[in-house]
Enzyme design. Structure first.
Site, PDB file in Angstrom:
ATOM      1  N   GLN A  11       0.823  -1.212   0.000  1.00 48.89           N
ATOM      2  CA  GLN A  11       0.000   0.000   0.000  1.00 48.89           C
ATOM      3  C   GLN A  11       0.855   1.260   0.000  1.00 48.89           C
ATOM      4  OE1 GLN A  11      -3.029   0.268   3.003  1.00 48.89           O
ATOM      5  NE2 GLN A  11      -3.608   2.313   2.383  1.00 48.89           N
ATOM      6  N   GLU A  71      -3.062  -7.455  -2.101  1.00 46.30           N
ATOM      7  CA  GLU A  71      -4.525  -7.310  -2.073  1.00 46.30           C
ATOM      8  C   GLU A  71      -4.930  -6.233  -3.074  1.00 46.30           C
ATOM      9  OE1 GLU A  71      -6.572  -4.875   0.124  1.00 46.30           O
ATOM     10  OE2 GLU A  71      -4.914  -3.502  -0.160  1.00 46.30           O
ATOM     11  N   SER A 140       7.176  -0.152   2.285  1.00 42.67           N
ATOM     12  CA  SER A 140       7.250   0.237   3.690  1.00 42.67           C
ATOM     13  C   SER A 140       7.890  -0.901   4.471  1.00 42.67           C
ATOM     14  CB  SER A 140       5.850   0.507   4.235  1.00 42.67           C
ATOM     15  OG  SER A 140       5.118  -0.694   4.220  1.00 42.67           O
ATOM     16  N   GLY A 144       2.922  -5.965   5.846  1.00 38.00           N
ATOM     17  CA  GLY A 144       3.316  -7.329   5.494  1.00 38.00           C
ATOM     18  C   GLY A 144       3.821  -7.426   4.073  1.00 38.00           C
ATOM     19  N   THR A 145       3.091  -6.782   3.140  1.00 40.43           N
ATOM     20  CA  THR A 145       3.505  -6.850   1.736  1.00 40.43           C
ATOM     21  C   THR A 145       4.790  -6.060   1.531  1.00 40.43           C
ATOM     22  OG1 THR A 145       1.171  -6.923   1.125  1.00 40.43           O
ATOM     23  CG2 THR A 145       2.731  -6.513  -0.630  1.00 40.43           C
ATOM     24  N   THR A 179       0.915   1.767  12.787  1.00 41.94           N
ATOM     25  CA  THR A 179      -0.345   1.260  12.241  1.00 41.94           C
ATOM     26  C   THR A 179      -0.548  -0.205  12.586  1.00 41.94           C
ATOM     27  OG1 THR A 179       0.789   0.790  10.186  1.00 41.94           O
ATOM     28  CG2 THR A 179      -0.411   2.862  10.307  1.00 41.94           C
ATOM     29  N   ASN A 206       7.201   8.420   8.766  1.00 48.14           N
ATOM     30  CA  ASN A 206       5.919   9.122   8.678  1.00 48.14           C
ATOM     31  C   ASN A 206       5.812  10.246   9.688  1.00 48.14           C
ATOM     32  OD1 ASN A 206       4.643   8.014   6.546  1.00 48.14           O
ATOM     33  ND2 ASN A 206       3.566   6.441   7.690  1.00 48.14           N
ATOM     34  N   ASN A 228       2.465  12.004   1.051  1.00 47.01           N
ATOM     35  CA  ASN A 228       3.033  11.422  -0.163  1.00 47.01           C
ATOM     36  C   ASN A 228       3.453  12.487  -1.157  1.00 47.01           C
ATOM     37  OD1 ASN A 228       2.646   8.949   0.919  1.00 47.01           O
ATOM     38  ND2 ASN A 228       0.804   8.460  -0.230  1.00 47.01           N
ATOM     39  N   GLU A 254      26.326   7.183  -9.182  1.00 47.15           N
ATOM     40  CA  GLU A 254      27.064   8.218  -8.462  1.00 47.15           C
ATOM     41  C   GLU A 254      26.575   8.356  -7.029  1.00 47.15           C
ATOM     42  OE1 GLU A 254      27.936  12.144 -10.070  1.00 47.15           O
ATOM     43  OE2 GLU A 254      27.678  11.294 -12.057  1.00 47.15           O
TER      44      GLU A 254
END
EC number: 3.6.5.-
Length: 449
Positions: A11, A71, A140, A144-145, A179, A206, A228, A254
């Site tokens: 995400q 997902e 991130s 998990g992903t 989170t 964050n 973002n 470089e």
């Protein structure tokens, strides 16, 4: 041309990428459907496109990027969003079930089913490049992903494209704004896995970005889009010299040559200036000198740590917009007189400058003011080890009770991997201590002579 492929995982990776491509399109004059704007067609031809975009036969520009998530929700938003016409539909790869904040699911069980499909698409994009320079991987540490699948992807890229550089942009779990409970586990496992595969990792925290948005942009409650867009400005500054002309251009390799003194110590601290809201813009002088100084203030840094307690090993200053080399050199000369900025003694000069003449662009109706010049500073400092130690202590608290470990073991991971990863991170912290300490010992040696 020297092409670069961006890979966005999970995400965080996908949403940061959305902001980045939105900005690249504005900078290059590409509409959301992939065709050039009228004024861009009238201007001189731009050769910087091909680093990030491939051109089709009918004049449409397609980003060299791949979105991967376990997902579908986040990628479905891109598929139906304003930029749905820009991206190649086959480069959006989403699974059916998510990694549930579990590194082991992303790396072993669920991730394994998707990885070959992703690598196949990477190969297709790479075949379309005449001189592939490397990969930018956005993910991130906490999810998990991002942690599991991101690490798996890095491992497999090393196998398939061994010598190509891999730069990471990773979202580091913020101390206050967590989170999920298992972020320390995921972060330490993914750091351990990717440590030998990434050439350079730019960490973004964050919480630090929340603070910048609150303090400098006056946003009471910043959302992820605000964060973002700020990250996108940083990524754009780092990649600007690859896409536009300037007097001092910087290439992907470089970055490593100038920022990474030892292979493991590849986590530069990122700072960006000026971050000012549209309301205040008219009252700021925004001189090269001021911008450069503000990069050394902890308030403008993308990770919560205090560089005044650490030592700098190397610093890259990437200017863009209305900056002449003379001003930049003068600003650096002033910096060298400051006592607060301490370099390790085995790296005396330590400043690399890059100047790109393309001024920074802002998203219409965004929070950032339009400025005619900006600077992004990448500095390898021993202070960033503070970020690791905060994470390690959280890991130790949970792991001493073996809390939540069964979720990982249940997905086919071995418990030994936890202690192995933790030891690796402890070694990394020691590496940072040694680098800082080297300069102390050096002083004694001189005294003897």
């Amino acid at each position: 041309m020297r092409e670069i492929i961006s890979l966005n995982v999970g995400q965080a990776g996908c949403q940061i990428a959305n902001s980045c491509w939105e900005l690249y399109c504005l900078e290059h004059g590409i509409q959301p459907d992939g065709y050039l704007t009228e004024e861009r067609k009238a201007a001189d031809p731009d050769h910087g496109f091909s680093t990030f975009f491939s051109e089709t036969g009918n004049g449409k520009y397609v980003p060299r990027t791949i979105y991967a998530d376990l997902e579908p929700n986040v990628i479905d938003e891109v598929r139906t969003g304003a930029y749905r016409g820009l991206f190649h539909p086959e480069h959006m790869i989403s699974g059916k079930e998510d990694a549930s904040n579990n590194y082991a699911r992303g790396h072993y069980t669920v991730g394994k089913e998707l990885i070959d499909q992703v690598l196949d698409k990477v190969r297709r994009v790479a075949d379309n490049c005449s001189g592939l320079q490397g990969f930018l991987v956005f993910h991130s540490f906490g999810g998990g992903t991002g942690s599991g699948f991101g690490a798996l992807l890095m491992e497999r890229l090393s196998v398939d494209y061994g010598k190509k550089s891999k730069l990471e942009f990773c979202v580091y779990p913020a101390p206050q704004t967590a989170t999920s409970v298992v972020e320390p586990y995921n972060s330490i496992l993914t750091t351990h896995t990717t440590l030998e595969h990434a050439d350079c990792s730019f960490m973004v925290d964050n919480e630090a970005i929340y603070d910048i948005c609150r303090r400098n942009l006056g946003l009471e409650r910043p959302n992820y889009e605000n964060l973002n867009r700020l990250i996108a400005q940083v990524v754009s500054s780092i990649t600007a010299s690859l896409r536009f002309d300037g007097s001092l251009n910087v290439d992907l390799n470089e970055f490593q040559t100038n920022l990474v003194p030892y292979p493991r110590i590849h986590f530069p601290l990122v700072a960006y200036a000026p971050v000012i809201s549209a309301a205040k813009a008219a009252h700021e002088a925004n001189s090269v000198q001021e911008m450069t100084m503000s990069c050394f203030e902890p308030n403008n840094q993308m990770v919560k740590c205090d560089p005044r307690h650490g030592k700098y090993m190397a610093t890259c200053l990437l200017y863009r917009g209305d900056v002449v080399p003379n001003d930049a050199h003068a600003a650096v000369a002033t910096l060298k007189t400051k006592r607060t900025i301490q370099f390790v003694d085995w790296c005396p000069t330590g400043f690399k400058l890059g100047i790109c003449y393309q001024p920074p662009h802002q998203v219409p109706n965004g929070d950032l003011a339009k400025v005619n010049r900006a600077v992004c500073m990448l500095s390898n400092t021993t202070a960033i080890a503070e970020a690791w130690s905060a994470l390690s202590s959280k890991f130790d608290l949970m792991y001493s009770k073996r809390a939540f470990v069964h979720w990982y073991v249940g997905e086919g991971m071995e418990e030994g991997e936890f202690s192995e990863a933790r030891e690796d991170l402890a070694a990394l912290e020691r590496d940072y201590e040694e680098v800082a300490a080297d300069s102390m010992e050096g002083e004694d040696v001189e005294a003897e002579y």
